[in-house]
Design a protein around this motif. Structure first.
Motif, PDB file in Angstrom:
ATOM      1  N   THR A 208       0.805  -1.223   0.000  1.00 13.42           N
ATOM      2  CA  THR A 208       0.000   0.000   0.000  1.00 13.42           C
ATOM      3  C   THR A 208       0.839   1.276   0.000  1.00 13.42           C
ATOM      4  O   THR A 208       0.301   2.359   0.227  1.00 13.42           O
ATOM      5  CB  THR A 208      -0.938   0.035   1.228  1.00 13.42           C
ATOM      6  OG1 THR A 208      -0.144   0.130   2.420  1.00 13.42           O
ATOM      7  CG2 THR A 208      -1.828  -1.193   1.294  1.00 13.42           C
TER       8      THR A 208
ATOM      9  N   ALA B 281       2.071   3.117  -2.315  1.00 16.04           N
ATOM     10  CA  ALA B 281       1.606   4.124  -3.275  1.00 16.04           C
ATOM     11  C   ALA B 281       0.316   4.790  -2.814  1.00 16.04           C
ATOM     12  O   ALA B 281       0.044   5.942  -3.173  1.00 16.04           O
ATOM     13  CB  ALA B 281       1.402   3.489  -4.651  1.00 16.04           C
ATOM     14  N   LEU B 282      -0.471   4.094  -2.011  1.00 15.70           N
ATOM     15  CA  LEU B 282      -1.706   4.671  -1.490  1.00 15.70           C
ATOM     16  C   LEU B 282      -1.442   5.615  -0.326  1.00 15.70           C
ATOM     17  O   LEU B 282      -2.233   6.506  -0.051  1.00 15.70           O
ATOM     18  CB  LEU B 282      -2.648   3.554  -1.036  1.00 15.70           C
ATOM     19  CG  LEU B 282      -3.190   2.633  -2.132  1.00 15.70           C
ATOM     20  CD1 LEU B 282      -3.825   1.395  -1.511  1.00 15.70           C
ATOM     21  CD2 LEU B 282      -4.185   3.355  -3.017  1.00 15.70           C
TER      22      LEU B 282
ATOM     23  N   ASP C 248       1.804   9.845  -1.939  1.00 15.88           N
ATOM     24  CA  ASP C 248       1.494  10.227  -3.320  1.00 15.88           C
ATOM     25  C   ASP C 248       2.505  11.201  -3.912  1.00 15.88           C
ATOM     26  O   ASP C 248       2.301  11.724  -5.009  1.00 15.88           O
ATOM     27  CB  ASP C 248       0.083  10.810  -3.418  1.00 15.88           C
ATOM     28  CG  ASP C 248      -0.101  12.067  -2.571  1.00 15.88           C
ATOM     29  OD1 ASP C 248       0.890  12.530  -1.953  1.00 15.88           O
ATOM     30  OD2 ASP C 248      -1.234  12.584  -2.526  1.00 15.88           O
TER      31      ASP C 248
ATOM     32  N   ARG D 135      -6.380  -3.882  -8.375  1.00 10.90           N
ATOM     33  CA  ARG D 135      -6.987  -2.635  -8.843  1.00 10.90           C
ATOM     34  C   ARG D 135      -8.481  -2.624  -8.526  1.00 10.90           C
ATOM     35  O   ARG D 135      -9.042  -1.584  -8.178  1.00 10.90           O
ATOM     36  CB  ARG D 135      -6.707  -2.445 -10.335  1.00 10.90           C
ATOM     37  CG  ARG D 135      -5.236  -2.272 -10.617  1.00 10.90           C
ATOM     38  CD  ARG D 135      -4.912  -2.134 -12.079  1.00 10.90           C
ATOM     39  NE  ARG D 135      -5.131  -0.776 -12.546  1.00 10.90           N
ATOM     40  CZ  ARG D 135      -4.643  -0.288 -13.666  1.00 10.90           C
ATOM     41  NH1 ARG D 135      -3.882  -1.045 -14.445  1.00 10.90           N
ATOM     42  NH2 ARG D 135      -4.887   0.952 -14.034  1.00 10.90           N
TER      43      ARG D 135
ATOM     44  N   ILE E 180      -8.758  -1.921  -4.775  1.00  5.23           N
ATOM     45  CA  ILE E 180      -8.545  -0.498  -4.504  1.00  5.23           C
ATOM     46  C   ILE E 180      -9.830   0.296  -4.790  1.00  5.23           C
ATOM     47  O   ILE E 180     -10.259   1.125  -3.985  1.00  5.23           O
ATOM     48  CB  ILE E 180      -7.370   0.043  -5.349  1.00  5.23           C
ATOM     49  CG1 ILE E 180      -6.042  -0.555  -4.844  1.00  5.23           C
ATOM     50  CG2 ILE E 180      -7.312   1.564  -5.301  1.00  5.23           C
ATOM     51  CD1 ILE E 180      -4.869  -0.257  -5.750  1.00  5.23           C
TER      52      ILE E 180
ATOM     53  N   SER F 224      -5.134   4.959  -6.408  1.00  4.99           N
ATOM     54  CA  SER F 224      -3.687   4.806  -6.412  1.00  4.99           C
ATOM     55  C   SER F 224      -3.084   5.503  -7.623  1.00  4.99           C
ATOM     56  O   SER F 224      -3.605   5.407  -8.734  1.00  4.99           O
ATOM     57  CB  SER F 224      -3.302   3.322  -6.446  1.00  4.99           C
ATOM     58  OG  SER F 224      -1.901   3.177  -6.552  1.00  4.99           O
TER      59      SER F 224
END
Length: 279
Positions: A98, A100-101, A104, A121, A124, A131
């Motif tokens: 996670t 990248a979540l 940013d 995906r 998410i 993301s």
């Protein structure tokens, strides 16, 4: 739609459970892992809630959060030195990671099998998250990593940290070497990977964990296929042009967090290597 591997689900559950089961200071603050697990979250985290001090579950949490913390710290440290947007983070075998979540401001490239990425995906989206990761669907052991990353927007002239965590033990030594050769072709990169130590280098907790988990992983169709001594891995990395190689146990990778008042212990089973590939 196929699910990601069982190991990817269990790793996400361990990261999520760490915040609920283990005492502060928490080694890793992954507050989104549970959301990605969706309907499976309660089932998978419940084992940790009910049996948090069980040595197998505690060991799973310890190694999962320590290796992630080490890699994420290096990315953030480099971003603090360089301009954050100029540092790239490539996650090989990203699973349900996670980062990248939660961050940013850093370009993230997630490399994984196409089916796994389709599932992620959707997870998410189902969690109401968004993301900014660049998804790079490919078979890491067979496809052209440099070409796929380039097509996704990776700039080989910018600093890159690459993590390869929770994967090498499921590959043969030949497959590990082939992947290192593909990574080396990227040029300027810092690589952080983990690997399993052979039996004579494990402590009692590590050997107990290995016997239980290796058998279960094999029954799930994900057997452990390779082990390395630190010297063997160092030689393998050197052969592919990596330098400045650091060997780290769990205690070394998360200094300041031991000893603890909970059940987490830095067992000798999983080790990390941190190496640089100069241009």
């Amino acid at each position: 739609m196929p699910n990601p591997s069982q190991t990817a689900l269990l790793a996400a559950a361990a990261r999520a459970a760490h915040l609920e089961v283990d005492h502060e200071p928490h080694i890793l603050h992954d507050d989104l892992a549970a959301r990605l697990l969706g309907d499976r979250a309660h089932e998978l985290i419940a084992y940790h809630r009910a049996h948090g001090d069980h040595p197998i579950l505690a060991a799973a949490r310890a190694q999962t959060v320590v290796r992630a913390r080490y890699a994420e710290n290096r990315v953030r440290d480099l971003a603090d030195t360089e301009h954050a947007g100029a540092v790239q983070y490539v996650i090989l075998g990203a699973g349900l990671d996670t980062f990248a979540l939660r961050h940013d401001d850093i370009p993230v490239f997630e490399v994984d099998l196409p089916d796994t990425q389709l599932w992620k995906r959707k997870a998410i989206a189902d969690a109401g998250l968004e993301s900014r990761a660049r998804f790079v669907p490919m078979d890491l052991t067979a496809d052209d990593l440099a070409a796929n990353l380039r097509d996704a927007g990776h700039d080989p002239n910018l600093p890159t940290v690459m993590s390869w965590l929770g994967v090498t033990m499921y590959l043969t030594r030949d497959a590990v070497s082939r992947t290192l050769r593909r990574i080396a072709a990227l040029g300027r990169v810092e690589l952080i990977l983990d690997y399993i130590l052979p039996a004579h280098l494990r402590d009692a907790q590590g050997e107990m964990y290995a016997r239980a988990v290796a058998q279960a992983a094999g029954e799930q169709g994900e057997p452990w296929l390779s082990q390395y001594t630190p010297g063997e891995l160092r030689e393998t990395l050197s052969r592919h042009g990596f330098a400045d190689i650091r060997d780290l146990g769990l205690a070394d990778a998360a200094p300041g967090y031991w000893p603890r008042t909970d059940s987490l212990r830095p067992m000798a089973l999983l080790a990390l290597a941190h190496a640089r590939r100069p241009r």
